[in-house]
Design an enzyme around this catalytic site. Structure first.
Site, PDB file in Angstrom:
ATOM      1  N   ASN A  30      -1.841  -0.175   7.330  1.00 48.87           N
ATOM      2  CA  ASN A  30      -1.318  -1.515   7.592  1.00 48.87           C
ATOM      3  C   ASN A  30      -0.468  -2.103   6.457  1.00 48.87           C
ATOM      4  O   ASN A  30      -0.338  -3.309   6.319  1.00 48.87           O
ATOM      5  CB  ASN A  30      -2.442  -2.472   8.034  1.00 48.87           C
ATOM      6  CG  ASN A  30      -3.514  -2.650   6.985  1.00 48.87           C
ATOM      7  OD1 ASN A  30      -3.456  -2.032   5.929  1.00 48.87           O
ATOM      8  ND2 ASN A  30      -4.492  -3.484   7.268  1.00 48.87           N
ATOM      9  N   TYR A  87     -12.478  -2.826  -3.306  1.00 50.45           N
ATOM     10  CA  TYR A  87     -12.989  -2.850  -1.929  1.00 50.45           C
ATOM     11  C   TYR A  87     -14.527  -2.789  -1.877  1.00 50.45           C
ATOM     12  O   TYR A  87     -15.079  -2.332  -0.885  1.00 50.45           O
ATOM     13  CB  TYR A  87     -12.379  -1.700  -1.135  1.00 50.45           C
ATOM     14  CG  TYR A  87     -10.938  -1.960  -0.681  1.00 50.45           C
ATOM     15  CD1 TYR A  87     -10.626  -3.057   0.119  1.00 50.45           C
ATOM     16  CD2 TYR A  87      -9.913  -1.097  -1.046  1.00 50.45           C
ATOM     17  CE1 TYR A  87      -9.321  -3.288   0.542  1.00 50.45           C
ATOM     18  CE2 TYR A  87      -8.592  -1.335  -0.624  1.00 50.45           C
ATOM     19  CZ  TYR A  87      -8.321  -2.432   0.168  1.00 50.45           C
ATOM     20  OH  TYR A  87      -7.021  -2.660   0.597  1.00 50.45           O
ATOM     21  N   LYS A 123       0.832  -1.203   0.000  1.00 50.66           N
ATOM     22  CA  LYS A 123       0.000   0.000   0.000  1.00 50.66           C
ATOM     23  C   LYS A 123       0.876   1.266   0.000  1.00 50.66           C
ATOM     24  O   LYS A 123       2.100   1.178   0.188  1.00 50.66           O
ATOM     25  CB  LYS A 123      -0.924  -0.057   1.223  1.00 50.66           C
ATOM     26  CG  LYS A 123      -1.902  -1.241   1.173  1.00 50.66           C
ATOM     27  CD  LYS A 123      -2.776  -1.284   2.413  1.00 50.66           C
ATOM     28  CE  LYS A 123      -3.804  -2.398   2.338  1.00 50.66           C
ATOM     29  NZ  LYS A 123      -4.693  -2.417   3.513  1.00 50.66           N
ATOM     30  N   HIS A 142      -1.713  -5.548   1.399  1.00 46.16           N
ATOM     31  CA  HIS A 142      -2.963  -6.283   1.150  1.00 46.16           C
ATOM     32  C   HIS A 142      -2.624  -7.668   0.616  1.00 46.16           C
ATOM     33  O   HIS A 142      -1.664  -7.822  -0.135  1.00 46.16           O
ATOM     34  CB  HIS A 142      -3.818  -5.553   0.107  1.00 46.16           C
ATOM     35  CG  HIS A 142      -4.928  -6.403  -0.435  1.00 46.16           C
ATOM     36  ND1 HIS A 142      -6.145  -6.548   0.203  1.00 46.16           N
ATOM     37  CD2 HIS A 142      -4.990  -7.203  -1.535  1.00 46.16           C
ATOM     38  CE1 HIS A 142      -6.903  -7.388  -0.477  1.00 46.16           C
ATOM     39  NE2 HIS A 142      -6.226  -7.807  -1.544  1.00 46.16           N
ATOM     40  N   GLU A 146      -9.221 -10.548  -7.967  1.00 48.46           N
ATOM     41  CA  GLU A 146      -8.313  -9.401  -7.810  1.00 48.46           C
ATOM     42  C   GLU A 146      -7.207  -9.421  -8.876  1.00 48.46           C
ATOM     43  O   GLU A 146      -6.842  -8.382  -9.406  1.00 48.46           O
ATOM     44  CB  GLU A 146      -7.731  -9.397  -6.392  1.00 48.46           C
ATOM     45  CG  GLU A 146      -8.810  -9.064  -5.355  1.00 48.46           C
ATOM     46  CD  GLU A 146      -8.370  -9.249  -3.911  1.00 48.46           C
ATOM     47  OE1 GLU A 146      -7.215  -9.646  -3.685  1.00 48.46           O
ATOM     48  OE2 GLU A 146      -9.191  -9.005  -3.011  1.00 48.46           O
TER      49      GLU A 146
HETATM   50  P1  ADP Z   1      -7.647  -7.283   5.186  1.00 43.54           P
HETATM   51  O1  ADP Z   1      -6.905  -6.189   4.447  1.00 43.54           O
HETATM   52  O2  ADP Z   1      -6.819  -7.850   6.309  1.00 43.54           O
HETATM   53  O3  ADP Z   1      -8.197  -8.345   4.257  1.00 43.54           O
HETATM   54  P2  ADP Z   1     -10.330  -6.109   5.422  1.00 43.54           P
HETATM   55  O4  ADP Z   1     -10.672  -6.669   4.084  1.00 43.54           O
HETATM   56  O5  ADP Z   1     -11.282  -6.330   6.549  1.00 43.54           O
HETATM   57  O6  ADP Z   1      -8.906  -6.631   5.930  1.00 43.54           O
HETATM   58  O7  ADP Z   1     -10.123  -4.554   5.291  1.00 43.54           O
HETATM   59  C1  ADP Z   1      -9.479  -3.996   4.165  1.00 43.54           C
HETATM   60  C2  ADP Z   1      -8.641  -2.842   4.616  1.00 43.54           C
HETATM   61  O8  ADP Z   1      -9.481  -1.828   5.156  1.00 43.54           O
HETATM   62  C3  ADP Z   1      -7.657  -3.148   5.731  1.00 43.54           C
HETATM   63  O9  ADP Z   1      -6.482  -3.785   5.288  1.00 43.54           O
HETATM   64  C4  ADP Z   1      -7.404  -1.757   6.280  1.00 43.54           C
HETATM   65  O10 ADP Z   1      -6.510  -1.034   5.409  1.00 43.54           O
HETATM   66  C5  ADP Z   1      -8.784  -1.125   6.169  1.00 43.54           C
HETATM   67  N1  ADP Z   1      -9.523  -1.252   7.432  1.00 43.54           N
HETATM   68  C6  ADP Z   1     -10.125  -2.357   7.920  1.00 43.54           C
HETATM   69  N2  ADP Z   1     -10.697  -2.116   9.113  1.00 43.54           N
HETATM   70  C7  ADP Z   1     -10.447  -0.812   9.384  1.00 43.54           C
HETATM   71  C8  ADP Z   1     -10.766   0.072  10.458  1.00 43.54           C
HETATM   72  N3  ADP Z   1     -11.453  -0.347  11.516  1.00 43.54           N
HETATM   73  N4  ADP Z   1     -10.333   1.354  10.391  1.00 43.54           N
HETATM   74  C9  ADP Z   1      -9.631   1.797   9.347  1.00 43.54           C
HETATM   75  N5  ADP Z   1      -9.300   1.024   8.275  1.00 43.54           N
HETATM   76  C10 ADP Z   1      -9.693  -0.254   8.286  1.00 43.54           C
END
Ligand code: ADP
Length: 169
Positions: free
Chosen positions: A132, A69, A29, A135, A146
């Site tokens: 974080n 997303y 990211k 992805h 994807e």
């Molecule tokens: P992952 O990326 O681990 O598959 P998700 O699909 O649930 O997780 O979420 C996609 C992305 O959305 C996360 O990697 C993170 O960047 C963002 N995200 C998820 N939950 C939150 C939150 N509570 N607050 C802010 N950003 C979030």
């Protein structure tokens, strides 16, 4: 040739990429690119034994990110996620290998870095869920979706892996 056959097979039958040919989509990211983590992340996947079959630096459009997303569109953090993901270039990649979808998720750690064990990418390099760094597809079906969203067929490369015999028995 085998790659073309597998590509056509996977296009028509969602189970095309299986076993050693399983593929996953991984994206570093904008924060990961800014913080110079691309090399470290590539290194971890390479050293694990996975095969890189696609790689590029992209500035994602809002349309592409929204589609990527789409399942999260009603979440309160969705707008913030869109602006975070479009804040700079990201490095997208496709990795191939046995159980690569599940293993990549383990290598990434949990969505929230605070829940991620040391030794995982999120456990080693970040602290907040909204930044974080990486992805990874959460299932084989998502990976297929994807990969076709982010990569053209001509951007995915089949190449003979000379170390294969040292990675698989
Ligand atoms: P992952 O990326 O681990 O598959 P998700 O699909 O649930 O997780 O979420 C996609 C992305 O959305 C996360 O990697 C993170 O960047 C963002 N995200 C998820 N939950 C939150 C939150 N509570 N607050 C802010 N950003 C979030």
């Amino acid at each position: 040739m085998i790659c073309l056959i597998l590509s056509l097979f996977s296009y028509f039958f969602q189970t095309g990429w299986t076993g050693e040919n399983e593929r996953t989509f991984v994206a570093v990211k904008p924060d990961g690119v800014q913080r110079r983590l691309v090399g470290e992340i590539l290194r971890r996947f390479e050293k694990r034994g996975f095969k890189l079959v696609g790689l590029k630096l992209v500035k994602a459009s809002e349309d592409l990110l929204r589609e990527h997303y789409w399942d999260l569109r009603s979440k309160p953090f969705f707008r913030g996620l869109m602006s975070y993901m479009s804040s700079g270039p990201i490095v997208v990649m496709v990795w191939e290998g046995l159980d690569v979808v599940k293993t990549a998720r383990k290598m990434l750690g949990e969505t929230n870095p605070a829940d991620s064990l040391p030794g995982t990418i999120r456990g080693d390099f970040c602290v907040e869920v909204g930044r974080n760094v990486i992805h990874g597809s959460d299932s084989v079906a998502s990976a297929q979706k994807e990969i076709s969203l982010w990569f053209g067929q001509d951007e995915l490369h089949c190449w003979e892996d000379n170390s294969r015999g040292w990675i698989y028995d």
